[in-house]
Design an enzyme around this catalytic site. Structure first.
Site, PDB file in Angstrom:
ATOM      1  N   CYS A  34       0.835  -1.203   0.000  1.00 36.02           N
ATOM      2  CA  CYS A  34       0.000   0.000   0.000  1.00 36.02           C
ATOM      3  C   CYS A  34       0.867   1.248   0.000  1.00 36.02           C
ATOM      4  CB  CYS A  34      -0.891   0.050   1.241  1.00 36.02           C
ATOM      5  SG  CYS A  34      -1.931  -1.404   1.500  1.00 36.02           S
ATOM      6  N   CYS A  68      -6.084   1.717  -2.211  1.00 37.14           N
ATOM      7  CA  CYS A  68      -5.255   2.934  -2.339  1.00 37.14           C
ATOM      8  C   CYS A  68      -4.476   3.000  -3.646  1.00 37.14           C
ATOM      9  CB  CYS A  68      -4.298   3.046  -1.158  1.00 37.14           C
ATOM     10  SG  CYS A  68      -2.962   1.819  -1.133  1.00 37.14           S
ATOM     11  N   ASP A 444      19.167  37.801 -13.578  1.00 34.62           N
ATOM     12  CA  ASP A 444      17.859  38.079 -14.156  1.00 34.62           C
ATOM     13  C   ASP A 444      17.318  39.405 -13.609  1.00 34.62           C
ATOM     14  OD1 ASP A 444      15.347  36.840 -15.605  1.00 34.62           O
ATOM     15  OD2 ASP A 444      14.622  37.611 -13.681  1.00 34.62           O
TER      16      ASP A 444
END
Length: 494
Positions: A34, A68, A444
């Protein structure tokens, strides 16, 4: 993480979805595995054992939980945050390299022997490349079984299985149901929800992610910089064409509170796994936003930006070579001008496609197609023409390789050696094409302006020094800084 038993047990007992994909819980009494957030009552601690991958669980004889569905959990964030051989191998396996080129092809791309790759993957993931690719094929088969009406023989070969018998055996072994039973079960589920039947030729699925996810800069950036004919924002979805190994496709991605809706139309269903992988990569869906945001909150000047809109992702690309070309076209020009230049290339050299649901018209041209372009036909400065033609020549002849398995440092060095490639261009490619979470853009202008407004150092050297505390998540810090500006890239289109 799977070796930290106490931590894994706590995650399972609290059903903590943040750990889905980090590890898998195998139950010794039921022989089922699971995800940590499985809704069933947690097993006794003495009956739990933990594995680092679904493939390792399957190889140990466990089958996937029907509640699940652990095979559909988000991928481990480690593979996108690391640059070592195992992480590069996982990115290439996810991109279908083992199915197309085999283990020798994977090893050659990594620069190791097949035996070395096998040994490293077994040591860290409990499964070798063939088992990992098999687990991926099983997941693809399940998607095709449940979301299409394709005959089972076509599903088997589209998912990458070499025979119908292997397909049947794998599906039974992994999901404890025959393929026909999986399809019937999915049909009952759709009828119970009164959901419409699947549209012929279109595969509809949900892409999971770890919460939180802030879609504004993610989809805003993709939409605002979209190349006409290749990308568009339509009816609340980002749509684009995809150039894939066996054909092409069109994808529509829609943000929802708990998943990303994905509609795929493919000319060849064998491309399904690769298309999904590239869409997840582009949207940075395997990130661990809690870990990223916790680190960035450590800077008191960044903390308010993180708290205001947590869960920002780095908008990436479905094709690294395409983005490199677009990065050159965007040097020292506005977003609108970059889109115009890219649109001209697409119309002149892209392959036309049909789009029954929107306005997409072309695939972005391949490097080989662009290698034949006439520089005189480009409405660009001569120096930019040289930069572009040198780049596409290096991509076309294989001198420069940009793909999910690229070595980030080596790719940076190669890019920096090309004419016209300064630090900004190299780092933006490292960030959005190669996926380096620590790529940084201190030169930048938007970054420097945002930094100055926050009281951070504005000069590149001083900002880089301050950003050392943000490592290894500086690319995410860039997203938060950019988001402080009122620019279309930071907002979902109306």
């Amino acid at each position: 993480m799977h070796t930290d038993i106490e931590r894994c047990v706590r995650a399972v007992q609290s059903k903590d979805a943040r750990f889905d994909g980090w590890f898998f819980t195998a139950v010794l009494t039921t022989r089922i595995y699971c995800r940590p957030s499985c809704p069933v009552v947690p097993p006794k601690v003495e009956n739990m054992t933990f594995y680092p991958s679904a493939a390792a669980c399957q190889q140990a004889g466990f089958r996937a939980c029907k509640r699940c569905r652990p095979d559909t959990s988000p991928g481990s964030p480690e593979w996108n945050a690391r640059a070592d051989a195992v992480a590069r191998a996982m990115r290439l396996i996810r991109d279908g390299v083992v199915d197309r080129e085999g283990v020798p092809g994977l090893a050659a791309r990594l620069g190791y022997s097949a035996r070395q790759v096998e040994r490293q993957l077994l040591a860290e993931l409990g499964a070798g490349p063939l088992a990992l690719a098999r687990a991926q094929r099983a997941q693809t088969a399940r998607l095709l079984i449940e979301t299409t009406a394709l005959p089972m023989a076509e599903v088997a070969f589209a998912a990458g299985f070499s025979s119908i018998r292997t397909f049947n055996d794998t599906v039974r072994e992994v999901f404890a149901l025959a393929p026909s039973e999986l399809r019937e079960r999915a049909g009952r589920s759709r009828r119970a929800r009164t959901a419409p039947r699947p549209t012929p030729g279109v595969i509809t699925l949900r892409l999971p992610y770890r919460a939180p996810l802030n879609p504004s800069n993610l989809f805003g950036h993709l939409a605002a910089t979209g190349v006409p004919g290749v990308e568009e924002w339509r009816d609340g979805a980002y749509r684009r064409t995809l150039c894939l190994p066996y054909g092409h496709g069109i994808v529509a991605l829609t943000p929802h509170p708990d998943h990303i809706g994905c509609r795929l139309s493919l000319t060849d269903p064998r491309d399904l796994t690769i298309a999904i992988s590239r869409c997840r990569w582009m949207l940075d869906l395997d990130a661990d936003p809690v870990a990223v945001d916790d680190q960035l909150r450590g800077d008191p000047l960044l903390a308010p930006l993180v708290d205001k809109a947590p869960g920002r992702r780095v908008p990436r690309t479905v094709d690294a070579a395409e983005f490199a070309v677009r990065a050159v076209l965007g040097q020292q020009v506005s977003t609108a001008a970059a889109r115009t230049h890219a649109g001209r290339l697409v119309r002149a050299h892209g392959v036309p496609v049909e789009d029954a649901e929107g306005g997409l018209t072309h695939l972005f041209p391949t490097s080989k197609a662009l290698a034949a372009l006439d520089p005189e036909a480009l409405a660009l400065p001569r120096s930019r023409c040289t930069t572009l033609t040198t780049l596409v020549a290096a991509l076309a002849d294989g001198t420069l390789k940009l793909d999910p398995g690229s070595d980030w440092d080596r790719a940076r060095a190669q890019l920096a050696g090309l004419p016209g490639f300064g630090p900004w261009t190299v780092e933006v490619i490292a960030m959005r094409a190669l996926g380096d979470p620590d790529a940084f853009l201190p030169t930048d202008l938007g970054m420097r302006r945002a930094a100055a407004e926050l009281g951070l150092p504005a000069t590149p050297a001083a900002l880089t020094a301050r950003a050392a505390a943000w490592r290894p998540w500086r690319a995410y810090a860039v997203q938060y800084l950019w988001a402080s500006d009122d620019h279309p890239i930071n907002h979902l289109p109306a």
